[in-house]
Motif scaffolding. Structure first.
Motif, PDB file in Angstrom:
ATOM      1  N   THR A 394       1.939  16.048 -11.911  1.00  0.00           N
ATOM      2  CA  THR A 394       0.652  16.047 -12.800  1.00  0.00           C
ATOM      3  C   THR A 394       0.752  15.454 -14.124  1.00  0.00           C
ATOM      4  O   THR A 394       1.331  16.265 -15.071  1.00  0.00           O
ATOM      5  N   ALA A 448      -6.239   5.834   0.933  1.00  0.00           N
ATOM      6  CA  ALA A 448      -6.789   6.707   2.298  1.00  0.00           C
ATOM      7  C   ALA A 448      -7.385   7.879   1.679  1.00  0.00           C
ATOM      8  O   ALA A 448      -7.239   8.213   0.509  1.00  0.00           O
ATOM      9  N   ILE A 449      -8.047   8.525   2.805  1.00  0.00           N
ATOM     10  CA  ILE A 449      -8.670  10.000   2.454  1.00  0.00           C
ATOM     11  C   ILE A 449      -7.745  10.741   1.666  1.00  0.00           C
ATOM     12  O   ILE A 449      -6.728  10.912   2.033  1.00  0.00           O
ATOM     13  N   GLY A 450      -8.307  11.409   0.998  1.00  0.00           N
ATOM     14  CA  GLY A 450      -7.728  12.481  -0.087  1.00  0.00           C
ATOM     15  C   GLY A 450      -6.780  12.021  -0.879  1.00  0.00           C
ATOM     16  O   GLY A 450      -5.879  12.818  -1.507  1.00  0.00           O
ATOM     17  N   GLN A 451      -6.263  10.761  -1.176  1.00  0.00           N
ATOM     18  CA  GLN A 451      -5.160  10.270  -2.071  1.00  0.00           C
ATOM     19  C   GLN A 451      -5.527  10.218  -3.308  1.00  0.00           C
ATOM     20  O   GLN A 451      -4.413   9.756  -4.207  1.00  0.00           O
ATOM     21  N   GLY A 452      -6.867  10.422  -3.768  1.00  0.00           N
ATOM     22  CA  GLY A 452      -6.916  10.520  -5.206  1.00  0.00           C
ATOM     23  C   GLY A 452      -7.939   9.567  -5.775  1.00  0.00           C
ATOM     24  O   GLY A 452      -7.726   9.230  -7.056  1.00  0.00           O
ATOM     25  N   LYS A 453      -8.787   8.913  -4.835  1.00  0.00           N
ATOM     26  CA  LYS A 453      -9.711   7.701  -5.126  1.00  0.00           C
ATOM     27  C   LYS A 453     -10.705   8.201  -6.249  1.00  0.00           C
ATOM     28  O   LYS A 453     -10.697   7.589  -7.356  1.00  0.00           O
ATOM     29  N   SER A 454     -11.185   9.539  -5.902  1.00  0.00           N
ATOM     30  CA  SER A 454     -12.354   9.820  -6.706  1.00  0.00           C
ATOM     31  C   SER A 454     -11.691  10.195  -8.138  1.00  0.00           C
ATOM     32  O   SER A 454     -12.326   9.788  -9.072  1.00  0.00           O
ATOM     33  N   ASN A 455     -10.502  10.948  -8.281  1.00  0.00           N
ATOM     34  CA  ASN A 455     -10.021  11.133  -9.532  1.00  0.00           C
ATOM     35  C   ASN A 455      -9.533  10.188 -10.352  1.00  0.00           C
ATOM     36  O   ASN A 455      -9.807  10.000 -11.676  1.00  0.00           O
ATOM     37  N   GLN A 601     -12.274   3.109   0.935  1.00  0.00           N
ATOM     38  CA  GLN A 601     -11.203   3.943   1.539  1.00  0.00           C
ATOM     39  C   GLN A 601     -10.562   3.115   2.423  1.00  0.00           C
ATOM     40  O   GLN A 601      -9.217   3.130   2.800  1.00  0.00           O
ATOM     41  N   ARG A 650      -0.565  11.924  -3.266  1.00  0.00           N
ATOM     42  CA  ARG A 650      -1.787  11.492  -3.769  1.00  0.00           C
ATOM     43  C   ARG A 650      -1.742  11.546  -5.469  1.00  0.00           C
ATOM     44  O   ARG A 650      -0.788  12.081  -6.131  1.00  0.00           O
ATOM     45  N   GLY A 651      -2.397  10.671  -5.984  1.00  0.00           N
ATOM     46  CA  GLY A 651      -2.355  10.361  -7.474  1.00  0.00           C
ATOM     47  C   GLY A 651      -1.262   9.259  -7.588  1.00  0.00           C
ATOM     48  O   GLY A 651      -1.218   8.651  -8.695  1.00  0.00           O
ATOM     49  N   GLN A 669       1.451   6.725 -12.122  1.00  0.00           N
ATOM     50  CA  GLN A 669       0.940   8.214 -11.453  1.00  0.00           C
ATOM     51  C   GLN A 669      -0.538   8.260 -12.275  1.00  0.00           C
ATOM     52  O   GLN A 669      -0.348   8.158 -13.682  1.00  0.00           O
ATOM     53  N   VAL A 670      -1.401   8.468 -11.572  1.00  0.00           N
ATOM     54  CA  VAL A 670      -2.734   8.571 -12.257  1.00  0.00           C
ATOM     55  C   VAL A 670      -2.815   9.841 -12.649  1.00  0.00           C
ATOM     56  O   VAL A 670      -2.403  11.006 -12.419  1.00  0.00           O
ATOM     57  N   ALA A 671      -3.424  10.072 -13.973  1.00  0.00           N
ATOM     58  CA  ALA A 671      -3.770  11.286 -14.590  1.00  0.00           C
ATOM     59  C   ALA A 671      -4.632  12.211 -13.904  1.00  0.00           C
ATOM     60  O   ALA A 671      -5.377  11.503 -13.117  1.00  0.00           O
ATOM     61  N   HIS A 672      -4.619  13.409 -13.968  1.00  0.00           N
ATOM     62  CA  HIS A 672      -5.354  14.214 -13.385  1.00  0.00           C
ATOM     63  C   HIS A 672      -6.715  14.451 -13.943  1.00  0.00           C
ATOM     64  O   HIS A 672      -6.695  15.053 -15.183  1.00  0.00           O
TER      65      HIS A 672
HETATM   66  N1  LIG Z   1      -3.662  12.049 -10.093  1.00  0.00           N
HETATM   67  C1  LIG Z   1      -3.731  13.262  -9.579  1.00  0.00           C
HETATM   68  N2  LIG Z   1      -3.189  14.206 -10.223  1.00  0.00           N
HETATM   69  C2  LIG Z   1      -3.398  15.582  -9.561  1.00  0.00           C
HETATM   70  N3  LIG Z   1      -4.387  15.792  -8.865  1.00  0.00           N
HETATM   71  C3  LIG Z   1      -4.929  15.034  -8.291  1.00  0.00           C
HETATM   72  C4  LIG Z   1      -4.729  13.608  -8.641  1.00  0.00           C
HETATM   73  N4  LIG Z   1      -5.535  12.892  -7.815  1.00  0.00           N
HETATM   74  C5  LIG Z   1      -6.108  13.701  -6.956  1.00  0.00           C
HETATM   75  N5  LIG Z   1      -5.787  15.018  -7.215  1.00  0.00           N
HETATM   76  C6  LIG Z   1      -6.462  16.201  -6.600  1.00  0.00           C
HETATM   77  O1  LIG Z   1      -6.216  15.766  -5.077  1.00  0.00           O
HETATM   78  C7  LIG Z   1      -7.439  16.255  -4.556  1.00  0.00           C
HETATM   79  C8  LIG Z   1      -8.044  15.086  -3.771  1.00  0.00           C
HETATM   80  O2  LIG Z   1      -8.561  13.974  -4.614  1.00  0.00           O
HETATM   81  P1  LIG Z   1      -9.872  13.022  -4.598  1.00  0.00           P
HETATM   82  O3  LIG Z   1     -10.726  13.823  -4.309  1.00  0.00           O
HETATM   83  O4  LIG Z   1      -9.648  12.388  -5.821  1.00  0.00           O
HETATM   84  O5  LIG Z   1      -9.386  12.271  -3.311  1.00  0.00           O
HETATM   85  P2  LIG Z   1     -10.074  11.014  -2.497  1.00  0.00           P
HETATM   86  O6  LIG Z   1      -9.176  10.208  -2.162  1.00  0.00           O
HETATM   87  O7  LIG Z   1     -11.231  10.612  -3.322  1.00  0.00           O
HETATM   88  O8  LIG Z   1     -10.467  12.100  -1.623  1.00  0.00           O
HETATM   89  P3  LIG Z   1     -11.870  11.676  -0.557  1.00  0.00           P
HETATM   90  O9  LIG Z   1     -11.441  10.481   0.087  1.00  0.00           O
HETATM   91  O10 LIG Z   1     -11.468  12.883   0.569  1.00  0.00           O
HETATM   92  O11 LIG Z   1     -13.014  11.526  -1.248  1.00  0.00           O
HETATM   93  C9  LIG Z   1      -8.202  16.627  -5.441  1.00  0.00           C
HETATM   94  O12 LIG Z   1      -8.264  18.230  -5.373  1.00  0.00           O
HETATM   95  C10 LIG Z   1      -7.794  16.117  -6.772  1.00  0.00           C
HETATM   96  O13 LIG Z   1      -8.151  17.005  -8.001  1.00  0.00           O
END
Ligand SMILES: Nc1ncnc2c1ncn2[C@@H]1O[C@H](COP(=O)(O)OP(=O)(O)OP(=O)(O)O)[C@@H](O)[C@H]1O
Length: 982
Positions: A394, A448-455, A601, A650-651, A669-672
């Motif tokens: 992270t 893909a889902i949950g891989q950190g796109k929103s982040n 996604q 993810r990230g 590596q994307v920042a949290h």
């Molecule tokens: N670069 C990162 N560093 C640390 N934690 C991360 C990082 N990216 C994502 N996370 C954590 O992983 C989880 C999923 O991230 P996020 O919601 O961004 O995924 P997503 O791809 O947008 O998911 P979805 O497709 O379900 O909306 C979250 O709890 C988020 O805090």
């Protein structure tokens, strides 16, 4: 060699003297190694690896002993030292006996990031554990021993007990072609011994490595299922032990991913001047796991292309942290163009079968192979437990921020936008957005889902917000699918602060709103082209911070469209319009400083996009792909670029600002984007921008009604050309904050029928219409109307608060409210109203509000002694009231009840607002047989009786108690005004 003695059996042995000398040297080396290994610190890892390799060579040289001599020459101390050495090389579970009690106790980790050696058995006759190097090497090819007779060994071996791998394979191949009948049976048995060797090696490596230190992928063309022992790990952490693939397509995708990992690691190592993967690992801010590719029953299922990829991996994998574990099936016919030696040559040979095991790495040592580890369930449990607890790599968001003194410094002439969204190894990963030099106007983000796109999107948005002031950068943040939590970026209950750059927040927006945003942007581009003409420039980068020709420089615009493909979903006019607008904006927006971030996604299964991919993505040079499928990786990054499929966590992402050209991939590596850190930052930026003076963004939420308080706070209720108040019917599904309106004229036809389900929805609509009419009258210094509320739902507690709040606000605005609640009083009041109108006794303008008139008992019956019903009196009120200053806003739940009460003509009122109501009724009321009305939540259909088409709008919600209090304060006349009104 002078001290070698040829034995009668044909074995090559060494003199006892030499052996003893070597043993002593080895014992010394082992002692040093143990001491060394204990003091190894992380930063010394690479040096330690070198020392371990030297020790491995020492172990290999002593192992040239023939079996009996090993047994005879080794005393107890030697054995102990060798066992200790094995434990250093294969620490933790990598080196335990299969039956060791520790397997069951958990915590199998070796204490190192990954275990390089794994135990395979014991040296025959000595009991000394035998460990073989795996991670950090090219890998093993495991051959069935029954295909290799002693003759084969003798034939091919002149100076070694064990032939080299190539010779064995040649022997196997030769033997396989003229095999005796029973050979096939023995080969079958030995095949399972080979599979077990590989299975156990993987189990040990996974068990002994730190969480995420190793990642295993398997090609199992015969569906042996041997990797099922780690099934419990696979189902929880597919990125540690992937589900095996069985067919050519699966293998292709695995190889594509690994190929990308290999080439990217090579690139990163070259950039940093490193020669070993372990050095890269030590330096990286991201997680770089050792990769293991298991290929079972090779060369089955391997075609020429896959073979070429495999060979490439085998040749280069060692330096890049990729090892292969291949079991060889001598009975399989290689596919055309596949020469097994090309792959097996670089691998270290292990021969398994019967009760023996031979390894090229330990020539001359006969190994009694270990049986399988018994308690694999405990292994999986431990791995899953440790992995679940382990923190993924992270990077804190604040690490990506520039020094404070540079925040909000105006953008220089010629400059574009930049944001650091994370790190690539030790350097910031910067996304650039600029109109030219080189042009980098738009970004495509996928994952893909949950891989950190929103982040990632939140990190990008906030990093930009820190660098550029709201004067320089405005944001339109639209989420088409309830993905990113943009809601937090706006104001909320108990939260005044918001992202001051945000102009529009679309939270779970629908296509109508998405297209409305695109239309708005398109108009903005047209407007900017006029401004640029006046300024005599063609590009925003030519305009200095202070503007030109007396005109201010327009702000750059960041438009984030999350799940943008939803816009193009469907086969209707809206989708066609969306494609056209997206294409146009993508093409021309860059010089106007409008930058789009298109995020998704998956791009699979959107036919409209597939057709227009080139014309849209051809304008989007910056690509960011989080972990995704090989297919999506290629759609997002570019054909042949599967790098995102090779990412592990993810990230992690691939950042590419050259239209996805493979040579320009950067792994980052994307920042949290920690929610609390971002919330603090937004508060700080909001205050810096002027706090309460900053205009509130338009917040659009698909499933939520509009907020009347916000609209009253930003819009002055107005009047139409005739001077009639424009009553607010709701907010249009558009970027504008200007409500959809219905004029309240003092002429026949004025008034509004509100029809459909939902007392609260109806109250919200009535509240919007009434308050805006009253405020418009006050704003024009006209006489403020009095209000008569015919409340047929007074007994329903659901709307009590909303009605009280409305009454309070109306009082505060200087308007008297007569609240009529019992059904008898309502019908009686309708008669008196009618009489006042007929007798021209109306004491000034009057708004009659009806809530739930369908529920009023006796509306259609003549009361005793009267020749008419309350309904017919109401018809008169509706018909003749407006001319006398009496306008009605009234709600019924169904159109047929309106018809029962007022007759079919209902010509007295022409404006309708439909809530949840069957489509047929809506069509018949509006006289539009083809009209579509879906009765979605938080939607109403407004027809002012004048325009051709009804307008889709978002109705206002009824006021809450606190909104009522706030609004009451807001609308209370100033002292001067109060005096004037009196
Ligand atoms: N670069 C990162 N560093 C640390 N934690 C991360 C990082 N990216 C994502 N996370 C954590 O992983 C989880 C999923 O991230 P996020 O919601 O961004 O995924 P997503 O791809 O947008 O998911 P979805 O497709 O379900 O909306 C979250 O709890 C988020 O805090």
């Amino acid at each position: 060699m002078s001290d070698q003695v040829g034995a009668a059996s044909g074995e090559v042995v060494e003199s006892p003297g030499t052996v003893e000398e070597r043993m002593r040297a080895l014992a010394g080396a082992a002692r040093r190694l143990v001491v060394d290994a204990r003091s190894v610190a992380m930063q010394e890892e690479s040096a330690a690896v070198a020392r371990l390799s030297a020790a491995k060579r020492a172990q290999a040289s002593v192992a040239v002993l023939p079996v009996q001599q090993q047994a005879n020459t080794l005393d107890a101390q030697d054995r102990r030292q060798l066992a200790e050495q094995a434990a250093v090389l294969a620490p933790g579970a990598a080196g335990w006996e299969p039956g060791d009690g520790r397997w069951r106790r958990g915590n199998l980790a070796a204490g190192a990031r990954w275990a390089g050696f794994v135990r395979v058995g014991t040296a025959a006759g000595t009991g000394v554990p035998v460990v073989l190097p795996l991670l950090g090497t090219t890998g093993w090819c495991v051959l069935p021993s029954s295909a290799v007779t002693e003759d084969d060994f003798a034939e091919v071996s002149t100076d070694q007990v064990l032939p080299d791998g190539r010779a064995v394979r040649e022997g196997v191949a030769a033997r396989a072609t003229d095999a005796p009948d029973d050979l096939a049976g023995r080969l079958g048995q030995d095949r399972s011994a080979c599979l077990t060797v590989v299975q156990q090696a993987v189990l040990r490596v996974v068990a002994a490595s730190e969480p995420f230190g190793v990642q295993v992928e398997t090609f199992d063309p015969q569906v042996t299922g041997v990797m099922g022992v780690l099934g419990a790990v696979t189902s929880r952490f597919g990125q540690v032990v992937s589900r095996p693939v069985h067919d050519a397509a699966g293998l292709r995708s695995v190889l594509a991913g690994l190929g990308e990992v290999s080439s990217m690691r090579a690139h990163r190592m070259a950039q940093a001047g490193l020669s070993k993967f372990e050095q890269l690992q030590a330096r990286s801010r991201s997680s770089d796991a050792h990769r293991v590719l298991v290929v079972l029953d090779y060369p089955r299922g391997v075609d020429q292309t896959a073979q070429a990829d495999l060979v490439r991996l085998a040749q280069s994998g060692q330096a890049r942290g990729i090892s292969l574990l291949v079991t060889f099936d001598p009975t399989a016919q290689p596919a055309p163009g596949v020469n097994p030696d090309d792959l097996l040559g670089p691998l270290s040979t292990v021969v398994a079968g019967g009760d023996e095991l031979w390894a090229e790495a330990l020539p001359g040592v006969s190994v009694v192979p270990d049986g399988p580890v018994v308690d694999t369930e405990a292994v999986c449990r431990d791995v899953v437990e440790r992995t679940s607890k382990a923190a993924l790599p992270t990077i804190g968001f604040t690490e990506t921020l520039p020094p404070r003194e540079t925040w909000w410094v105006p953008i220089e002439q010629g400059e574009g936008l930049e944001a650091a969204i994370g790190f690539t190894d030790a350097d910031p990963a910067v996304v650039r957005l600029r109109s030219g030099n080189p042009p980098l106007p738009h970004v495509l983000v996928a994952g893909a889902i949950g891989q950190g796109k929103s982040n990632l999107l939140l990190a990008l948005i906030h990093n930009l917000a820190v660098r550029y002031s709201p004067d320089d950068l405005e944001m339109y943040l639209i989420d088409m699918k309830h993905g990113v939590e943009f809601a937090r970026l706006g104001p909320g209950p108990g939260r005044k602060a918001f992202l001051p750059h945000a102009k529009v927040l679309g939270i779970h927006a629908d296509r109508t709103f998405g297209v409305a945003v695109l239309r708005h942007l398109n108009q903005e581009l047209v407007a900017r082209s006029q401004v640029f003409k006046q300024m005599d420039v063609t590009d925003i980068a030519q305009i200095p911070p202070g503007g030109l020709a007396g005109l201010p420089r327009p702000a750059r615009m960041l438009v984030v469209l999350d799940e943008f493909q939803v816009l193009l979903d469907g086969d209707d006019d809206l989708a066609t319009e969306a494609v056209g607008l997206l294409e146009r904006i993508a093409r021309i927006a860059r010089s106007y400083g409008v930058h789009m971030v298109l995020s998704t996604q998956t791009l699979d299964g959107t036919p409209k996009l597939t057709a227009k991919r080139d014309s849209i993505f051809g304008q989007v040079p910056v690509r960011i792909a989080l972990k995704t499928t090989s297919n999506d990786s290629q759609v997002v990054l570019g054909a042949g670029n599967s790098a995102a499929a090779g990412l592990q966590f993810r990230g992690q992402a691939i950042l590419n600002d050259n239209y996805g050209a493979t040579g320009d991939n950067r792994q980052i590596q994307v920042a949290h984007a920690d929610p609390d850190v971002l919330a603090d930052l937004r508060r700080e930026l909001w205050e810096r921008a002027g706090g309460e003076r900053v205009s509130v963004p338009r917040v659009f939420h698909l499933a939520e009604p509009a907020n009347l308080r916000t609209t009253v706070g930003s819009i002055e209720p107005g009047r139409d050309v005739t001077g009639a108040p424009n009553a607010w019917a709701g907010l249009p599904v558009a970027v504008t904050e200007q409500p959809a309106t219905i004029p309240v004229r003092h002429e026949p036809g004025a008034g509004v029928f509100i029809v459909g389900d939902g007392p609260a929805d109806a109250l919200g609509v009535i509240t919007g219409l009434t308050l805006s009419t009253v405020l418009a009258a006050r704003g024009a210094a006209a006489e403020i109307p009095k209000v008569v509320l015919l409340d047929a739902t007074a007994a329903d507690p659901a709307t009590t608060v909303g009605k009280r709040a409305l009454t309070d606000v109306l009082f505060a605005a200087g308007c008297s409210v007569e609240h009529v609640t019992s059904h008898e009083s309502i019908t009686a009041r309708i008669f008196t109203l009618r009489d006042q109108i007929r007798d021209r006794q109306v004491p000034g303008p009057l708004l009659v509000l009806g809530h739930g008139l369908h529920a009023v008992a006796g509306m259609t019956q003549n009361p005793e002694g009267l020749m008419e019903s309350p309904a017919s009196a109401l018809d008169d009120v509706l018909k003749h009231g407006p001319g006398a200053g009496v306008v009605t806003f009234a709600w019924w739940n169904r159109l047929h009840v309106v018809t029962e009460q007022l007759g079919f003509k209902r010509s007295s009122v022409s404006a309708y607002i439909f809530l949840k109501h069957p489509q047929d009724g809506v069509r018949s009321a509006l006289g539009q047989p083809l009209l579509r009305w879906a009765s979605d939540p938080a939607r109403c259909l407004v027809w002012d009786g004048i325009g051709v088409d009804p307008v889709l709008a978002v109705p206002f919600a009824p006021l809450t108690a606190s909104e009522g209090e706030q609004l009451a304060l807001q609308v209370r006349p100033t002292t001067g005004r109060t005096e004037a009104t009196r």
